[in-house]
Design a protein around this motif. Structure first.
Motif, PDB file in Angstrom:
ATOM      1  N   ALA A  13     -17.302 -14.325   7.568  1.00  0.00           N
ATOM      2  CA  ALA A  13     -16.931 -12.931   8.124  1.00  0.00           C
ATOM      3  C   ALA A  13     -15.608 -12.939   8.361  1.00  0.00           C
ATOM      4  O   ALA A  13     -14.849 -12.019   8.061  1.00  0.00           O
ATOM      5  CB  ALA A  13     -17.686 -12.817   9.642  1.00  0.00           C
ATOM      6  N   GLN A  14     -14.898 -14.187   8.730  1.00  0.00           N
ATOM      7  CA  GLN A  14     -13.350 -14.170   8.994  1.00  0.00           C
ATOM      8  C   GLN A  14     -12.667 -13.988   7.507  1.00  0.00           C
ATOM      9  O   GLN A  14     -11.757 -13.367   7.240  1.00  0.00           O
ATOM     10  CB  GLN A  14     -12.907 -15.331   9.771  1.00  0.00           C
ATOM     11  N   LEU A  15     -13.440 -14.987   6.418  1.00  0.00           N
ATOM     12  CA  LEU A  15     -12.847 -14.792   5.067  1.00  0.00           C
ATOM     13  C   LEU A  15     -12.920 -13.559   4.680  1.00  0.00           C
ATOM     14  O   LEU A  15     -11.965 -13.160   4.055  1.00  0.00           O
ATOM     15  CB  LEU A  15     -13.512 -16.069   4.377  1.00  0.00           C
ATOM     16  N   ALA A  16     -13.969 -12.664   4.779  1.00  0.00           N
ATOM     17  CA  ALA A  16     -14.142 -11.299   4.370  1.00  0.00           C
ATOM     18  C   ALA A  16     -13.113 -10.489   4.755  1.00  0.00           C
ATOM     19  O   ALA A  16     -12.741  -9.643   4.149  1.00  0.00           O
ATOM     20  CB  ALA A  16     -15.549 -10.793   4.408  1.00  0.00           C
ATOM     21  N   LEU A  17     -12.952 -10.690   6.153  1.00  0.00           N
ATOM     22  CA  LEU A  17     -12.068  -9.675   6.709  1.00  0.00           C
ATOM     23  C   LEU A  17     -10.758 -10.106   6.244  1.00  0.00           C
ATOM     24  O   LEU A  17      -9.882  -9.108   5.957  1.00  0.00           O
ATOM     25  CB  LEU A  17     -11.816 -10.068   8.377  1.00  0.00           C
TER      26      LEU A  17
ATOM     27  N   PHE B 223     -10.176  -8.394   3.077  1.00  0.00           N
ATOM     28  CA  PHE B 223     -10.030  -7.239   3.087  1.00  0.00           C
ATOM     29  C   PHE B 223      -8.416  -6.805   3.575  1.00  0.00           C
ATOM     30  O   PHE B 223      -8.023  -5.722   2.859  1.00  0.00           O
ATOM     31  CB  PHE B 223     -10.986  -6.398   3.979  1.00  0.00           C
ATOM     32  N   GLU B 224      -7.960  -7.504   4.541  1.00  0.00           N
ATOM     33  CA  GLU B 224      -6.542  -7.236   5.000  1.00  0.00           C
ATOM     34  C   GLU B 224      -5.901  -7.714   3.783  1.00  0.00           C
ATOM     35  O   GLU B 224      -4.626  -6.772   3.705  1.00  0.00           O
ATOM     36  CB  GLU B 224      -6.339  -8.247   6.204  1.00  0.00           C
ATOM     37  N   LEU B 225      -5.827  -8.672   2.896  1.00  0.00           N
ATOM     38  CA  LEU B 225      -5.083  -8.889   1.865  1.00  0.00           C
ATOM     39  C   LEU B 225      -5.215  -7.660   0.699  1.00  0.00           C
ATOM     40  O   LEU B 225      -3.927  -7.398   0.497  1.00  0.00           O
ATOM     41  CB  LEU B 225      -5.522 -10.116   1.142  1.00  0.00           C
TER      42      LEU B 225
ATOM     43  N   THR C 282      -1.814  -5.610  -0.342  1.00  0.00           N
ATOM     44  CA  THR C 282      -1.403  -5.859  -1.715  1.00  0.00           C
ATOM     45  C   THR C 282      -1.449  -4.108  -2.186  1.00  0.00           C
ATOM     46  O   THR C 282      -0.489  -3.731  -2.940  1.00  0.00           O
ATOM     47  CB  THR C 282      -2.491  -6.323  -2.738  1.00  0.00           C
ATOM     48  N   GLU C 283      -2.232  -3.376  -1.644  1.00  0.00           N
ATOM     49  CA  GLU C 283      -2.214  -2.024  -2.021  1.00  0.00           C
ATOM     50  C   GLU C 283      -0.817  -1.248  -1.433  1.00  0.00           C
ATOM     51  O   GLU C 283      -0.006  -0.591  -2.080  1.00  0.00           O
ATOM     52  CB  GLU C 283      -3.542  -1.224  -1.507  1.00  0.00           C
ATOM     53  N   ARG C 284      -0.742  -1.591  -0.202  1.00  0.00           N
ATOM     54  CA  ARG C 284       0.387  -0.926   0.375  1.00  0.00           C
ATOM     55  C   ARG C 284       1.833  -1.606  -0.223  1.00  0.00           C
ATOM     56  O   ARG C 284       2.754  -0.851  -0.463  1.00  0.00           O
ATOM     57  CB  ARG C 284       0.574  -1.267   1.845  1.00  0.00           C
ATOM     58  N   ALA C 285       1.733  -2.742  -0.712  1.00  0.00           N
ATOM     59  CA  ALA C 285       3.012  -3.393  -1.310  1.00  0.00           C
ATOM     60  C   ALA C 285       3.165  -2.648  -2.842  1.00  0.00           C
ATOM     61  O   ALA C 285       4.318  -2.473  -3.165  1.00  0.00           O
ATOM     62  CB  ALA C 285       3.030  -4.786  -1.479  1.00  0.00           C
ATOM     63  N   GLU C 286       1.987  -2.470  -3.670  1.00  0.00           N
ATOM     64  CA  GLU C 286       2.003  -1.838  -4.879  1.00  0.00           C
ATOM     65  C   GLU C 286       2.435  -0.450  -4.626  1.00  0.00           C
ATOM     66  O   GLU C 286       3.486   0.380  -5.282  1.00  0.00           O
ATOM     67  CB  GLU C 286       0.812  -1.839  -5.439  1.00  0.00           C
ATOM     68  N   SER C 287       2.158   0.327  -3.585  1.00  0.00           N
ATOM     69  CA  SER C 287       2.467   1.747  -3.251  1.00  0.00           C
ATOM     70  C   SER C 287       4.061   1.814  -2.966  1.00  0.00           C
ATOM     71  O   SER C 287       4.736   2.475  -3.519  1.00  0.00           O
ATOM     72  CB  SER C 287       1.830   2.353  -2.166  1.00  0.00           C
ATOM     73  N   ALA C 288       4.391   0.809  -2.109  1.00  0.00           N
ATOM     74  CA  ALA C 288       5.912   0.819  -1.862  1.00  0.00           C
ATOM     75  C   ALA C 288       6.895   0.502  -3.033  1.00  0.00           C
ATOM     76  O   ALA C 288       7.498   1.101  -3.137  1.00  0.00           O
ATOM     77  CB  ALA C 288       6.199  -0.133  -0.665  1.00  0.00           C
TER      78      ALA C 288
END
Length: 140
Positions: free
Chosen positions: A90-94, A97-99, A103-109
């Motif tokens: 469960a922690q790995l899945a979280l 998801f956070e990663l 990553t999406e925020r970094a690509e957007s930036a």
């Protein structure tokens, strides 16, 4: 002689050390049944014909009751470890998801930065064009 021995078992409720806790409790339970008989040699080793089992006990040395307790201990360990694996998954899945979000925020930036850099270059070109036009008007 007439001495008494006390065993103090220090255990933890944390799942991360469940094996240590179970091992400590098993040892304390076994130690409670020890009866001292003075012997010349202080290092004893138990070996049965069927081979050595964990902690120096062999399957041949175990009584049916001890075998049941050992089986119950293993089932309890399996249960705790299964729960720990589920929590880790469960922690790995979280974390995945956070990663993905980061990553999406970094690509957007990065896209936004590239757009802003293009706007700055365009503004520089326009400024240079205006300055060249003003220089021609003033010179002409």
């Amino acid at each position: 002689g007439c001495c008494k021995t006390v065993v103090i078992a220090t255990i933890s409720p944390a799942l991360a050390v469940v094996e240590e806790t179970i091992s400590t409790l098993t040892y304390a339970e076994q130690a409670a049944g020890i009866q001292n008989r003075p012997m010349a040699c202080s290092s004893l080793r138990l070996q049965g014909a069927s081979g050595i089992l964990m902690d120096g006990f062999s399957m041949g040395d175990m009584t049916p009751g001890a075998m049941g307790e050992w089986s119950a201990d293993l089932e309890m360990k399996l249960s705790y470890l299964s729960q720990e694996v589920e929590e880790a998954q469960a922690q790995l899945a979280l974390k995945r998801f956070e990663l993905q979000e980061v990553t999406e925020r970094a690509e957007s930036a990065e896209r936004s930065l590239e757009e802003k850099q293009q706007e700055v270059e365009k503004a520089k070109e326009e400024l240079e064009t205006e300055q060249a036009d003003k220089a021609r008007i003033l010179a002409g």
